[in-house]
Scaffold this motif. Structure first.
Motif, PDB file in Angstrom:
ATOM      1  N   ALA A 113      22.477 -22.805  63.469  1.00 64.56           N
ATOM      2  CA  ALA A 113      23.163 -22.582  64.743  1.00 64.56           C
ATOM      3  C   ALA A 113      23.581 -21.121  64.840  1.00 64.56           C
ATOM      4  O   ALA A 113      23.774 -20.444  63.830  1.00 64.56           O
ATOM      5  CB  ALA A 113      24.388 -23.481  64.866  1.00 64.56           C
ATOM      6  N   GLY A 114      23.744 -20.654  66.059  1.00 64.58           N
ATOM      7  CA  GLY A 114      24.345 -19.346  66.283  1.00 64.58           C
ATOM      8  C   GLY A 114      23.499 -18.168  65.872  1.00 64.58           C
ATOM      9  O   GLY A 114      24.042 -17.121  65.546  1.00 64.58           O
ATOM     10  N   ILE A 115      22.157 -18.282  65.891  1.00 60.09           N
ATOM     11  CA  ILE A 115      21.337 -17.082  65.688  1.00 60.09           C
ATOM     12  C   ILE A 115      21.568 -16.149  66.866  1.00 60.09           C
ATOM     13  O   ILE A 115      21.589 -14.931  66.720  1.00 60.09           O
ATOM     14  CB  ILE A 115      19.850 -17.445  65.508  1.00 60.09           C
ATOM     15  CG1 ILE A 115      19.038 -16.209  65.099  1.00 60.09           C
ATOM     16  CG2 ILE A 115      19.265 -18.084  66.734  1.00 60.09           C
ATOM     17  CD1 ILE A 115      17.616 -16.513  64.689  1.00 60.09           C
ATOM     18  N   HIS A 116      21.734 -16.730  68.064  1.00 58.86           N
ATOM     19  CA  HIS A 116      22.318 -16.052  69.217  1.00 58.86           C
ATOM     20  C   HIS A 116      23.725 -16.627  69.345  1.00 58.86           C
ATOM     21  O   HIS A 116      23.890 -17.791  69.702  1.00 58.86           O
ATOM     22  CB  HIS A 116      21.512 -16.308  70.491  1.00 58.86           C
ATOM     23  CG  HIS A 116      20.136 -15.736  70.445  1.00 58.86           C
ATOM     24  ND1 HIS A 116      19.085 -16.257  71.174  1.00 58.86           N
ATOM     25  CD2 HIS A 116      19.631 -14.675  69.765  1.00 58.86           C
ATOM     26  CE1 HIS A 116      17.998 -15.549  70.941  1.00 58.86           C
ATOM     27  NE2 HIS A 116      18.295 -14.588  70.095  1.00 58.86           N
ATOM     28  N   ALA A 117      24.727 -15.811  69.051  1.00 58.90           N
ATOM     29  CA  ALA A 117      26.062 -16.371  68.833  1.00 58.90           C
ATOM     30  C   ALA A 117      26.700 -16.946  70.083  1.00 58.90           C
ATOM     31  O   ALA A 117      27.622 -17.756  69.994  1.00 58.90           O
ATOM     32  CB  ALA A 117      26.974 -15.313  68.214  1.00 58.90           C
ATOM     33  N   GLY A 118      26.231 -16.551  71.267  1.00 55.91           N
ATOM     34  CA  GLY A 118      26.728 -17.185  72.488  1.00 55.91           C
ATOM     35  C   GLY A 118      26.165 -18.572  72.693  1.00 55.91           C
ATOM     36  O   GLY A 118      26.660 -19.334  73.530  1.00 55.91           O
ATOM     37  N   GLU A 119      25.122 -18.904  71.935  1.00 48.78           N
ATOM     38  CA  GLU A 119      24.438 -20.200  72.040  1.00 48.78           C
ATOM     39  C   GLU A 119      24.845 -21.039  70.831  1.00 48.78           C
ATOM     40  O   GLU A 119      24.080 -21.226  69.900  1.00 48.78           O
ATOM     41  CB  GLU A 119      22.925 -19.968  72.097  1.00 48.78           C
ATOM     42  CG  GLU A 119      22.519 -19.008  73.204  1.00 48.78           C
ATOM     43  CD  GLU A 119      21.068 -18.547  73.114  1.00 48.78           C
ATOM     44  OE1 GLU A 119      20.272 -19.210  72.428  1.00 48.78           O
ATOM     45  OE2 GLU A 119      20.735 -17.527  73.732  1.00 48.78           O
ATOM     46  N   PRO A 151      26.276 -22.942  60.127  1.00 46.47           N
ATOM     47  CA  PRO A 151      27.010 -23.099  61.388  1.00 46.47           C
ATOM     48  C   PRO A 151      26.985 -21.855  62.272  1.00 46.47           C
ATOM     49  O   PRO A 151      26.993 -21.955  63.489  1.00 46.47           O
ATOM     50  CB  PRO A 151      28.433 -23.435  60.944  1.00 46.47           C
ATOM     51  CG  PRO A 151      28.537 -22.971  59.538  1.00 46.47           C
ATOM     52  CD  PRO A 151      27.169 -23.047  58.956  1.00 46.47           C
ATOM     53  N   ILE A 152      27.002 -20.659  61.652  1.00 46.16           N
ATOM     54  CA  ILE A 152      26.922 -19.406  62.416  1.00 46.16           C
ATOM     55  C   ILE A 152      26.023 -18.463  61.633  1.00 46.16           C
ATOM     56  O   ILE A 152      26.404 -17.984  60.564  1.00 46.16           O
ATOM     57  CB  ILE A 152      28.290 -18.712  62.596  1.00 46.16           C
ATOM     58  CG1 ILE A 152      29.388 -19.678  63.032  1.00 46.16           C
ATOM     59  CG2 ILE A 152      28.165 -17.565  63.592  1.00 46.16           C
ATOM     60  CD1 ILE A 152      30.793 -19.069  62.955  1.00 46.16           C
ATOM     61  N   LEU A 153      24.846 -18.164  62.152  1.00 54.23           N
ATOM     62  CA  LEU A 153      23.987 -17.205  61.478  1.00 54.23           C
ATOM     63  C   LEU A 153      24.389 -15.776  61.855  1.00 54.23           C
ATOM     64  O   LEU A 153      24.552 -14.915  60.996  1.00 54.23           O
ATOM     65  CB  LEU A 153      22.519 -17.453  61.815  1.00 54.23           C
ATOM     66  CG  LEU A 153      21.544 -16.573  61.047  1.00 54.23           C
ATOM     67  CD1 LEU A 153      21.671 -16.772  59.545  1.00 54.23           C
ATOM     68  CD2 LEU A 153      20.112 -16.824  61.496  1.00 54.23           C
ATOM     69  N   ASN A 154      24.568 -15.536  63.134  1.00 53.94           N
ATOM     70  CA  ASN A 154      24.954 -14.201  63.616  1.00 53.94           C
ATOM     71  C   ASN A 154      26.487 -14.126  63.666  1.00 53.94           C
ATOM     72  O   ASN A 154      27.106 -14.211  64.723  1.00 53.94           O
ATOM     73  CB  ASN A 154      24.342 -13.952  64.991  1.00 53.94           C
ATOM     74  CG  ASN A 154      24.735 -12.619  65.594  1.00 53.94           C
ATOM     75  OD1 ASN A 154      25.305 -11.763  64.934  1.00 53.94           O
ATOM     76  ND2 ASN A 154      24.432 -12.451  66.869  1.00 53.94           N
ATOM     77  N   VAL A 155      27.091 -13.947  62.496  1.00 52.63           N
ATOM     78  CA  VAL A 155      28.552 -14.046  62.407  1.00 52.63           C
ATOM     79  C   VAL A 155      29.243 -12.861  63.100  1.00 52.63           C
ATOM     80  O   VAL A 155      30.338 -13.019  63.666  1.00 52.63           O
ATOM     81  CB  VAL A 155      29.016 -14.157  60.935  1.00 52.63           C
ATOM     82  CG1 VAL A 155      28.669 -15.519  60.369  1.00 52.63           C
ATOM     83  CG2 VAL A 155      28.417 -13.059  60.063  1.00 52.63           C
ATOM     84  N   ASP A 156      28.636 -11.680  63.085  1.00 51.10           N
ATOM     85  CA  ASP A 156      29.265 -10.537  63.746  1.00 51.10           C
ATOM     86  C   ASP A 156      29.202 -10.679  65.259  1.00 51.10           C
ATOM     87  O   ASP A 156      30.181 -10.396  65.966  1.00 51.10           O
ATOM     88  CB  ASP A 156      28.596  -9.230  63.315  1.00 51.10           C
ATOM     89  CG  ASP A 156      28.828  -8.911  61.842  1.00 51.10           C
ATOM     90  OD1 ASP A 156      29.737  -9.516  61.242  1.00 51.10           O
ATOM     91  OD2 ASP A 156      28.109  -8.049  61.306  1.00 51.10           O
ATOM     92  N   GLY A 157      28.074 -11.119  65.773  1.00 51.37           N
ATOM     93  CA  GLY A 157      27.966 -11.379  67.213  1.00 51.37           C
ATOM     94  C   GLY A 157      28.908 -12.486  67.651  1.00 51.37           C
ATOM     95  O   GLY A 157      29.449 -12.454  68.756  1.00 51.37           O
TER      96      GLY A 157
END
Length: 596
Positions: A113-119, A151-157
């Motif tokens: 989840a969250g490779i695009h953190a808004g998604e 759960p969050i791949l793009n943690v900085d975004g």
């Protein structure tokens, strides 16, 4: 006033510019709980909000504490801003090591989840499902599969959070940003591997060898009735057609049935040819290997891309994702042997030629499609016809879909590639891709290798994903003399990931290391010539070689631009001297072909 009411009011205000909603009620609403052990932040907000990074990690800790024999949290990487990228393992009987998971006779499912953190729908859906496992409500799941969950791949975004990150998406109230702290899109990074997030995922895949990889997104574009759309490269355009057929024929019916029974409308992974006029047809996209599902297809790793519909409310999307994952688990439990057989068959496929780029077909196929009525109007703002969706369902019996069926570029697959030692960083990337490489010993030399020379090239006018991409055509040259390969690396295409090797190392492939700019230094020359030295040397050279002199005279007669340019004339002569840089415009990775 309760938090839920406050958030609902804020959401209604934020979404007032979006098309009207269809009312939705589904059986999946019963999955939510309002109190009790491990109630999620999403549920406590009434399905409107998603927890931040700190709250997410706290919930991971609570899950592990609730049942440490089934759950374990591990750090798989660190972001550019120093945040840990965490993954939860859900396995029966504390069998958390990769070796134990590979040998417990259950397929492993990797969900991201969250490779695009808004998604971020996948994060909250999986937290509910994992809670149901932890509390015994879904004790059946871990008897069927092992689960890896990021759960969050793009943690900085994710932490670049705002109410105003996505103008065309209904919730959550605050959401993360598409790209990471360096403004790189992780779902364009699966070949070049510039981001710590994608490098972390590839290491997980190497270590745990999942049977299926699911990447959860939220789409944008047109309005339609479907709330959960998903897909993979179709078998007619896949480099792993045996895998695609199993997903098409044995997974999709199980998943779709589960979604429909719970009140959701599953749809195909298609986009729109013209966002101002749906009737012009749908775009049947075939992902290239820069994307998760395209990379999975090339690698022979079964991969499903989920694209929830951005105009559906956040609660509906999250619940749909829960049901979707539940359906995937059922399908994987029932069909994992068929899927495994397809994977093994693809590993034995060593194509002699490979399609590396495609274009949309001129002739459409036709599919039924559940759309939303719309009207066109002349916009005084854009000066163009724009579309307004009306919120009423319309079912198209036959809507054209243009698939990327047209073959644009085919390359002949070498028997092997040979990488010189100065490009050891690319060898490290190949290893991260799971590719087998062979370090050649001292004294190794070969004749009959092929080298490509850049014939024409153009650089992109602006950077894309932090790189200035390059497009080139090549001339092929067979090297008859022996080449010393001491310290070089051989990469055979007679291996499980043959297609991936060619996509990465053949410079014609659009997602190769070359196309992404890893060889820009071959386009520069660093030794120079002075005309006072070249002119007398060239005069002597032409006098001693009548053949060369005739070629020079012919070039002057037939090329008027050349004849008038002192720079071109002297450059042509310089190229014929032994002083000319023999590495200039030469692709440094050599190739061998069967029969050479």
């Amino acid at each position: 006033m309760s938090l839920g009411i406050v958030l609902l009011s804020a959401t209604l205000n934020l979404n007032s510019h979006l098309p009207p909603l269809q009312l939705w009620q589904g059986q999946s609403e019963a999955l939510m709980q309002q109190e009790g052990p491990l109630t999620t932040d999403f549920e406590l907000s009434g399905g409107l909000e998603s927890p931040n990074y700190e709250q997410t990690n706290e919930f991971l800790k609570r899950l592990v504490a609730s049942n440490p024999t089934q759950f374990q949290s591990v750090k798989i990487g660190v972001s550019d801003q120093g945040r840990d990228i965490n993954m939860l393992l859900a396995v029966e009987g504390s069998q958390f090591s990769p070796a134990m998971m590979k040998n417990n006779n259950k397929p492993t499912l990797l969900i991201q989840a969250g490779i695009h953190a808004g998604e971020i729908d996948g994060k909250d859906a999986m937290f509910m499902l994992l809670r149901d496992i932890a509390t015994g409500k879904r004790r059946d799941i871990l008897s069927k599969v092992n689960i890896l969950f990021i759960p969050i791949l793009n943690v900085d975004g994710h932490e670049r959070s705002s109410e105003f990150n996505r103008i065309n998406q209904r919730g959550p109230v605050t959401m993360g940003f598409r790209t990471n702290a360096k403004n790189l899109n992780l779902n364009r990074d699966y070949t070049k591997l510039d981001t710590p997030g994608v490098r972390s995922v590839l290491k997980v895949i190497n270590d745990y060898a999942p049977a299926l990889y699911v990447d959860v997104h939220v789409t944008d574009g047109a309005d339609y009735q479907y709330d959960v759309t998903y897909g993979f490269n179709p078998s007619f355009a896949s480099e792993s057609p045996a895998i695609s057929k199993v997903l098409e024929e044995q997974f999709t019916p199980i998943i779709d049935t589960k979604l429909a029974k719970s009140g959701h409308i599953p749809g195909p992974l298609v986009f729109v040819m013209d966002k101002r006029d749906l009737k012009k047809g749908l775009a049947g996209w075939v992902a290239s290997p820069r994307f998760s599902n395209g990379w999975g297809d090339i690698k022979g790793l079964p991969t499903i891309l989920v694209e929830n519909h951005s105009l559906k409310p956040y609660k509906q999307r999250v619940l749909g994702t829960y049901v979707f994952i539940d359906g995937v688990i059922d399908a994987l439990a029932q069909q994992h042997k068929a899927l495994h057989s397809a994977v093994e068959a693809e590993k034995q496929s060593y194509p002699k030629e490979l399609v590396v780029s495609r274009s949309y077909s001129q002739q459409p196929d036709y599919i039924p499609f559940k759309g939303i009525k719309y009207k066109s109007f002349e916009s005084a703002l854009s000066g163009h016809k724009e579309v307004k969706y009306l919120g009423e369902p319309i079912n198209y019996e036959k809507l054209p879909v243009f698939w990327q069926k047209e073959i644009k570029t085919i390359v002949q697959v070498p028997e092997a590639f040979y990488i010189p030692p100065q490009y050891a960083d690319l060898v490290d990337k190949l290893k991260l891709h799971g590719v087998e490489v062979e370090a050649l010993p001292e004294g190794t030399s070969l004749a009959g290798l092929t080298q490509l020379t850049v014939d024409n090239h153009s650089f992109a006018n602006s950077p894309f994903e932090g790189r200035f991409r390059v497009d080139a055509t090549f001339k092929s040259n067979l090297l008859n003399e022996e080449v010393s390969l001491s310290g070089w690396t051989k990469v055979s295409t007679k291996q499980a990931y043959s297609e991936l090797v060619t996509h990465l190392l053949h410079p014609v492939a659009p997602d190769s290391f070359f196309a992404w700019g890893d060889f820009h230094s071959i386009f520069q020359r660093t030794e120079y010539v002075e005309n006072y030295a070249l002119e007398p040397y060239a005069r002597k050279m032409l006098k001693e070689s009548p053949k060369l002199a005739l070629a020079f005279d012919k070039k002057i007669r037939e090329d008027k631009k050349f004849a008038k340019s002192d720079k071109q004339r002297l450059e042509w002569l310089y190229e014929k001297t032994p002083y000319y840089d023999k590495a200039y415009l030469k692709y440094p990775i050599l190739m061998s072909y069967t029969g050479q």
